[in-house]
Enzyme design. Structure first.
Site, PDB file in Angstrom:
ATOM      1  N   SER A 413     -14.720 -17.083  10.310  1.00 27.63           N
ATOM      2  CA  SER A 413     -14.931 -16.739  11.859  1.00 27.63           C
ATOM      3  C   SER A 413     -14.355 -17.797  12.581  1.00 27.63           C
ATOM      4  O   SER A 413     -13.379 -18.589  11.965  1.00 27.63           O
ATOM      5  CB  SER A 413     -15.967 -17.844  11.924  1.00 27.63           C
ATOM      6  OG  SER A 413     -17.119 -16.695  12.926  1.00 27.63           O
ATOM      7  N   PRO A 414     -13.275 -17.065  14.090  1.00 26.19           N
ATOM      8  CA  PRO A 414     -12.596 -17.274  14.752  1.00 26.19           C
ATOM      9  C   PRO A 414     -12.954 -19.075  14.894  1.00 26.19           C
ATOM     10  O   PRO A 414     -14.155 -19.027  15.504  1.00 26.19           O
ATOM     11  CB  PRO A 414     -12.654 -16.498  16.058  1.00 26.19           C
ATOM     12  CG  PRO A 414     -13.984 -15.538  15.437  1.00 26.19           C
ATOM     13  CD  PRO A 414     -14.152 -15.740  14.106  1.00 26.19           C
ATOM     14  N   GLN A 491      -7.925 -12.685  17.356  1.00 28.37           N
ATOM     15  CA  GLN A 491      -8.832 -12.419  18.255  1.00 28.37           C
ATOM     16  C   GLN A 491      -8.392 -12.517  19.303  1.00 28.37           C
ATOM     17  O   GLN A 491      -7.339 -13.641  19.284  1.00 28.37           O
ATOM     18  CB  GLN A 491     -10.552 -13.510  17.694  1.00 28.37           C
ATOM     19  CG  GLN A 491     -11.379 -13.523  19.001  1.00 28.37           C
ATOM     20  CD  GLN A 491     -11.852 -14.471  18.744  1.00 28.37           C
ATOM     21  OE1 GLN A 491     -12.329 -15.494  19.232  1.00 28.37           O
ATOM     22  NE2 GLN A 491     -13.960 -13.648  18.915  1.00 28.37           N
ATOM     23  N   TYR A 572     -16.293 -15.784  28.232  1.00 25.97           N
ATOM     24  CA  TYR A 572     -15.129 -16.138  28.522  1.00 25.97           C
ATOM     25  C   TYR A 572     -15.031 -14.043  28.639  1.00 25.97           C
ATOM     26  O   TYR A 572     -16.590 -13.781  30.048  1.00 25.97           O
ATOM     27  CB  TYR A 572     -14.757 -15.489  27.525  1.00 25.97           C
ATOM     28  CG  TYR A 572     -15.003 -16.813  26.247  1.00 25.97           C
ATOM     29  CD1 TYR A 572     -14.954 -18.402  27.279  1.00 25.97           C
ATOM     30  CD2 TYR A 572     -14.889 -17.231  25.475  1.00 25.97           C
ATOM     31  CE1 TYR A 572     -14.606 -19.398  26.623  1.00 25.97           C
ATOM     32  CE2 TYR A 572     -15.099 -18.444  24.245  1.00 25.97           C
ATOM     33  CZ  TYR A 572     -15.098 -19.651  25.444  1.00 25.97           C
ATOM     34  OH  TYR A 572     -15.312 -20.822  24.714  1.00 25.97           O
ATOM     35  N   ARG A 620     -16.070  -8.333  19.058  1.00 26.49           N
ATOM     36  CA  ARG A 620     -17.188  -9.463  19.287  1.00 26.49           C
ATOM     37  C   ARG A 620     -18.510  -9.774  20.112  1.00 26.49           C
ATOM     38  O   ARG A 620     -17.238  -9.859  21.831  1.00 26.49           O
ATOM     39  CB  ARG A 620     -17.239 -11.440  18.519  1.00 26.49           C
ATOM     40  CG  ARG A 620     -17.799 -12.291  18.340  1.00 26.49           C
ATOM     41  CD  ARG A 620     -17.523 -13.298  18.243  1.00 26.49           C
ATOM     42  NE  ARG A 620     -17.695 -13.385  17.317  1.00 26.49           N
ATOM     43  CZ  ARG A 620     -17.535 -15.049  16.088  1.00 26.49           C
ATOM     44  NH1 ARG A 620     -17.411 -16.519  16.549  1.00 26.49           N
ATOM     45  NH2 ARG A 620     -17.538 -14.822  14.821  1.00 26.49           N
ATOM     46  N   ARG A 715     -18.708 -22.929  10.658  1.00 25.79           N
ATOM     47  CA  ARG A 715     -18.228 -24.034  10.529  1.00 25.79           C
ATOM     48  C   ARG A 715     -18.286 -24.780   9.004  1.00 25.79           C
ATOM     49  O   ARG A 715     -17.166 -25.700   8.714  1.00 25.79           O
ATOM     50  CB  ARG A 715     -19.570 -25.427  10.921  1.00 25.79           C
ATOM     51  CG  ARG A 715     -19.359 -25.204  12.313  1.00 25.79           C
ATOM     52  CD  ARG A 715     -20.397 -25.969  13.335  1.00 25.79           C
ATOM     53  NE  ARG A 715     -21.698 -24.750  12.675  1.00 25.79           N
ATOM     54  CZ  ARG A 715     -23.006 -24.836  13.128  1.00 25.79           C
ATOM     55  NH1 ARG A 715     -22.988 -25.530  13.519  1.00 25.79           N
ATOM     56  NH2 ARG A 715     -23.762 -23.988  12.751  1.00 25.79           N
TER      57      ARG A 715
HETATM   58  C1  LIG Z   1     -14.791 -26.229  16.213  1.00 25.74           C
HETATM   59  C2  LIG Z   1     -14.734 -24.451  17.118  1.00 25.74           C
HETATM   60  C3  LIG Z   1     -14.565 -23.650  17.591  1.00 25.74           C
HETATM   61  C4  LIG Z   1     -15.268 -21.906  17.967  1.00 25.74           C
HETATM   62  N1  LIG Z   1     -14.254 -21.673  18.479  1.00 25.74           N
HETATM   63  C5  LIG Z   1     -14.533 -19.861  18.442  1.00 25.74           C
HETATM   64  C6  LIG Z   1     -13.392 -18.824  18.938  1.00 25.74           C
HETATM   65  O1  LIG Z   1     -11.654 -19.171  19.188  1.00 25.74           O
HETATM   66  N2  LIG Z   1     -14.239 -17.635  19.298  1.00 25.74           N
HETATM   67  C7  LIG Z   1     -15.382 -17.491  18.854  1.00 25.74           C
HETATM   68  O2  LIG Z   1     -15.173 -15.801  18.707  1.00 25.74           O
HETATM   69  N3  LIG Z   1     -16.025 -18.059  18.235  1.00 25.74           N
HETATM   70  C8  LIG Z   1     -15.823 -19.788  18.028  1.00 25.74           C
HETATM   71  N4  LIG Z   1     -16.056 -20.046  17.855  1.00 25.74           N
HETATM   72  C9  LIG Z   1     -17.829 -19.335  16.685  1.00 25.74           C
HETATM   73  C10 LIG Z   1     -17.623 -19.733  15.658  1.00 25.74           C
HETATM   74  O3  LIG Z   1     -16.888 -18.563  15.715  1.00 25.74           O
HETATM   75  C11 LIG Z   1     -18.877 -19.097  15.114  1.00 25.74           C
HETATM   76  O4  LIG Z   1     -19.464 -17.720  16.329  1.00 25.74           O
HETATM   77  C12 LIG Z   1     -19.937 -20.064  14.952  1.00 25.74           C
HETATM   78  O5  LIG Z   1     -19.524 -21.328  14.405  1.00 25.74           O
HETATM   79  C13 LIG Z   1     -21.416 -20.026  14.294  1.00 25.74           C
HETATM   80  O6  LIG Z   1     -20.600 -19.896  13.261  1.00 25.74           O
HETATM   81  P1  LIG Z   1     -21.250 -21.074  11.704  1.00 25.74           P
HETATM   82  O7  LIG Z   1     -23.107 -21.400  11.641  1.00 25.74           O
HETATM   83  O8  LIG Z   1     -20.804 -21.010  10.805  1.00 25.74           O
HETATM   84  O9  LIG Z   1     -20.728 -22.515  12.403  1.00 25.74           O
HETATM   85  C14 LIG Z   1     -16.336 -21.740  17.199  1.00 25.74           C
HETATM   86  C15 LIG Z   1     -17.113 -22.561  16.533  1.00 25.74           C
HETATM   87  C16 LIG Z   1     -16.101 -23.850  16.103  1.00 25.74           C
HETATM   88  C17 LIG Z   1     -17.919 -24.944  15.651  1.00 25.74           C
END
Ligand SMILES: Cc1cc2nc3c(=O)[nH]c(=O)nc-3n(C[C@H](O)[C@H](O)[C@H](O)COP(=O)(O)O)c2cc1C
Ligand SMILES: Cc1cc2nc3c(=O)[nH]c(=O)nc-3n(C[C@H](O)[C@H](O)[C@H](O)COP(=O)(O)OP(=O)(O)OC[C@H]3O[C@@H](n4cnc5c(N)ncnc54)[C@H](O)[C@@H]3O)c2cc1C
Length: 763
Positions: A413-414, A491, A572, A620, A715
């Site tokens: 994931s981004p 992205q 955003y 997204r 994560r």
């Molecule tokens: C450090 C960090 C940076 C993130 N940056 C982005 C991002 O640049 N673009 C985005 O769409 N989501 C971003 N997210 C959200 C994640 O892509 C994801 O949707 C969210 O962490 C939930 O997934 P998880 O439970 O697997 O961590 C970020 C999450 C984390 C933890």
């Protein structure tokens, strides 16, 4: 102790028995308004685990219960002309009447006084003449109402209608679900044998269908005849029977989910359905009632005072009740939303049904019925184009979007790294994304990469607005393509009112300490009282930002990215157009959802025209603002997705939240997956699920149940770039390719990770 049990159902009787077994000196009376054999309902199911608890508490009654059990191991599902059978589920059923007779007899044998045909008008009255009153007076507990101000019951009436019927048709080979399409909508039955010649036959349908049939105006007899017609081909000429003489009218009900905030008052304690209910589709109401009775009897013995016993009882049982109610909620919601799944292939429909409560995981299903699950896995792989004889977990199925072919369904994931210099990715990004691409995920999505310097969230965010950015990204993409078989997605986004803020590990979303730049948004609204007020975009601003998106997409194409994702989530810029919380415009870009979607769609169309036709684009979204009806709710997300689908977006990446500081998200395992499920199954659009998905089992069950096409993990990939390869090794799957220099590490991991024998990838 002088004890009154108000209600002679499973809770009241079993509590009386359990107390008497612990101390024969207790003086116990059970008050029951009905006659001894005057019970409503048909059969109940008990799991093996519950039975063991009963056997430990009272071997004698447990033995009698066991003697009258009807056992079955299979679940059969009739759906779209097919009967799908899976095994290993291990249920037993008993007639409710028989269960109560056994308990009544046991209670009498222990010297408990049973007073039938005795209506108790007030628990308060009983409480004066008894040391303890156990109010086990069922679903419509009068005691709960009498002390409602104290017990604070939360009662949620669910949407579907159901009626509890019986039949002499045999369903003794399997717990049977029957889904029938009728001229008024779908009607389904939950049927199970509970003694030699009788089966429970619960009929359920949506309210709309129920209204159209006019069930509400029918007598119980007319209802049975109508249901017989619907299910004629499964009843073998047998009748459906009602024994709900205690209910007025047609006997159809809406299930009430009950949970009281407090369960005791003075010397009165609630038990069984009076305190909390669990939907019949997880078959646990009797279990809860009887296990609560055991717990209460134990605590009354182990604790120094009644108050201390009540406190312990409530504490321990509430946790259990909440656990069951959560599973029951998943299950009942599945039935409420079943029309969403009725287009699914029978294999996937069956899987979705079996895993609906989320208590049965993918691997647990394998333990129950390996043959059936492998058949389902083969079906999934076949559909994914993996070849006819492939049996692998769904996460290792290929996926295709336009000309992009992914080797598996796992997506990095981004995740913003905040390590760029003037928007330019550095060696950090090369190593970071290179490692994730080597780690086995089919698709690596880079962090939100901004279309202009002002469109960055923080000074550490990456950009795609200068030749140096393009070159740096190309180096990363080239590495991924040369050294791995992962695909890489760019992205693109613009920060809007959440721009000009500190790095993620500083004060997130807070303005910079110095050097802030002006920010743009649909309306002049600040992200929080601490952030600057954004400037509402003019048409010229909108043209400029659109052109910036196009220029960035062109750079991403030249850099060789395989896929593009437009970031319309998390508050955003584009997300802030979509949600009414931050879009207050009065022009064609504000107001209705269609208007609020206009600008994001304009960007999409412009980008799509500039992006190679053979490469896919994802969008997204935040499918829930988590602020209730003031913001985006899941049903709006369906409408958003339909607009994206119509515009030609290839896949919807379904995230949620981060659109308002007022949001109150409800977290939990896979907590955003229901939004992806809903979008995918209501619109037919491909989706990615994300959010607290961290085990291979989560990924497999999401995919196999058709709740998403791809699964993003964020994560978990920070903690382990090799998440996919490690998952494959743990699961005994040897089909994922490792980088050749790492073969010795791979081989050692295979040797030490459980299964000595590789799981075959083809049979
Ligand atoms: C450090 C960090 C940076 C993130 N940056 C982005 C991002 O640049 N673009 C985005 O769409 N989501 C971003 N997210 C959200 C994640 O892509 C994801 O949707 C969210 O962490 C939930 O997934 P998880 O439970 O697997 O961590 C970020 C999450 C984390 C933890
Ligand atoms: C369609 C359906 C299917 C179900 N299937 C299952 C299943 O498969 N497995 C399972 O475990 N559970 C099942 N249940 C749930 C199960 O029936 C209940 O959870 C269980 O009976 C709860 O036991 P209880 O003793 O708390 O309440 P009840 O069984 O409702 O007993 C309460 C008793 O109190 C008496 N009473 C009430 N008020 C008074 C009064 N004022 N004076 C005197 N007496 C009074 C009533 O007559 C009744 O006998 C199902 C429920 C439904 C509706």
């Amino acid at each position: 102790m002088k004890i009154a049990c108000l209600g002679g159902g499973p809770a009241g009787l079993y509590f009386a028995i359990s107390m008497k077994l612990r101390d024969a000196a207790h003086d116990i009376t059970v008050f029951e308004r009905n006659k001894p054999d005057d019970t409503f309902g048909w059969g109940v199911v008990l799991s093996n685990e519950t039975f063991e608890n009963l056997a430990k508490n009272d071997p004698l009654s447990a033995g009698e219960i066991r003697r009258h059990f009807a056992y079955w191991d299979d679940i059969a599902v009739h759906y779209r002309g097919q009967k799908i059978v899976s095994t290993g589920h291990g249920f037993s059923g008993i007639a409710r009447k028989k269960l109560l007779q056994i308990l009544q007899q046991r209670a009498r044998g222990l010297g408990i006084e049973l007073r039938f045909e005795t209506e108790v008008a007030s628990a308060a009255e009983l409480a004066k003449s008894h040391d303890l009153v156990v109010a086990a007076d069922g679903l419509n507990s009068r005691t709960r109402n009498e002390f409602a101000a104290h017990f604070k019951p939360g009662i949620e009436t669910r949407k579907n209608k159901f009626v509890w019927l019986g039949t002499h048709q045999k369903f003794d080979d399997a717990f049977t679900f029957i889904f029938e399409a009728t001229e008024h909508g779908w009607v389904w039955a939950h049927a199970y044998q509970f003694d030699a010649d009788t089966a429970t036959f619960i009929v359920e349908c949506a309210d709309d269908t129920w209204q159209k049939f006019g069930f509400g105006a029918m007598s119980q007899d007319e209802n049975c005849r109508a249901c017989e017609t619907i299910f004629a081909k499964y009843l073998g000429g047998h009748r459906l029977m009602s024994n709900a003489a205690h209910l007025r009218g047609s006997a159809w009900l809406n299930f009430p989910r009950v949970l009281c905030e407090t369960w005791s008052y003075d010397n009165i304690v609630l038990m069984g359905d009076a305190a909390a209910t669990a939907h019949f589709s997880v078959g646990s109401g009797t279990k809860l009632a009887m296990e609560s009775a055991i717990a209460m009897a134990n605590y009354l013995r182990s604790e120094p005072t009644m108050a201390a016993a009540f406190a312990k009882y409530e504490d321990a049982r509430r946790t259990e009740v909440l656990r069951l109610q959560s599973a029951a909620r998943n299950s009942l919601e599945w039935f409420e939303d079943v029309e969403r799944y009725l287009h699914l292939d029978p294999v996937q429909f069956n899987y979705s049904l079996l895993t609906r409560s989320q208590r049965i995981s993918h691997e647990n299903l394998r333990l129950r019925d390996k043959t059936w699950l492998e058949g389902a896995e083969a079906w999934f792989q076949r559909l994914a184009g993996a070849g006819d004889n492939t049996v692998r977990r769904p996460m290792f199925a290929p996926f295709r979007l336009r000309d992009m072919r992914l080797k598996n369904r796992v997506v990095v994931s981004p995740m913003a790294q905040y390590k760029a210099i003037d928007g330019c990715p550095t060696d950090w990004h090369l190593v970071h994304y290179g490692e994730r691409a080597k780690g086995g995920a089919g698709l690596v999505c880079i962090e939100m990469t901004c279309v202009s310097p002002e469109g960055r969230i923080t000074p550490g965010c990456t950009g795609m607005y200068a030749p140096a950015h393009e070159a740096a990204w190309q180096r990363i993409v080239d590495f991924v393509h040369a050294e791995t078989d992962a695909k890489i997605c760019c992205q693109l986004g613009h920060s809007g009112a959440k721009g000009s803020t500190q790095l993620g590990w500083e004060e997130m979303d807070a303005p910079l300490k110095s050097g802030n730049w002006p920010v743009l948004a649909p309306s002049a609204i600040a992200w929080s009282p601490h952030n600057q007020v954004a400037r509402a975009m003019t048409r010229a601003d909108m043209d400029l930002v659109r052109d910036q998106f196009v220029a960035s997409a062109e750079m991403a194409a030249r850099a060789g990215f395989d896929m593009l994702e437009i970031h319309c989530a998390h508050g955003y810029l584009l997300s802030s157009f979509i949600t009414p919380l931050t879009n207050r415009r009065s022009d064609a870009y504000g107001g209705s959802l269609e208007n609020r979607m206009r600008y994001p769609l304009e960007i999409f169309h412009a980008v799509r025209a500039a992006w190679p036709a053979e490469k896919p684009i994802s969008v997204r979204i935040s499918a829930n603002d988590w602020v209730g009806s003031d913001g985006i709710e899941p049903r709006d997300a369906v409408a958003i997705s339909r607009l994206l689908q119509e515009a030609g977006v290839d896949i919807c990446d379904v995230s949620a939240g981060q659109t308002s500081i007022a949001a109150r998200p409800v977290y939990g395992r896979m907590f955003q997956t229901p939004f992806s499920d809903r979008i995918r199954n209501e619109t037919g659009m491909a989706t990615m699920a994300v959010g607290n998905i961290f085990e291979p089992d989560h990924v497999n069950s999401i995919l196999m149940a058709g709740r998403a096409d791809l699964v993003c993990l964020a994560r978990p990939h920070l903690a382990d770039p090799y998440w996919t390869l490690h998952a494959a090794a743990k699961l005994g799957d040897r089909g994922e390719a490792w980088p050749p220099p790492y073969y010795p590490g791979r081989d050692q991991l295979y040797r030490i990770s459980g299964s000595a024998e590789p799981v075959p990838t083809a049979v």
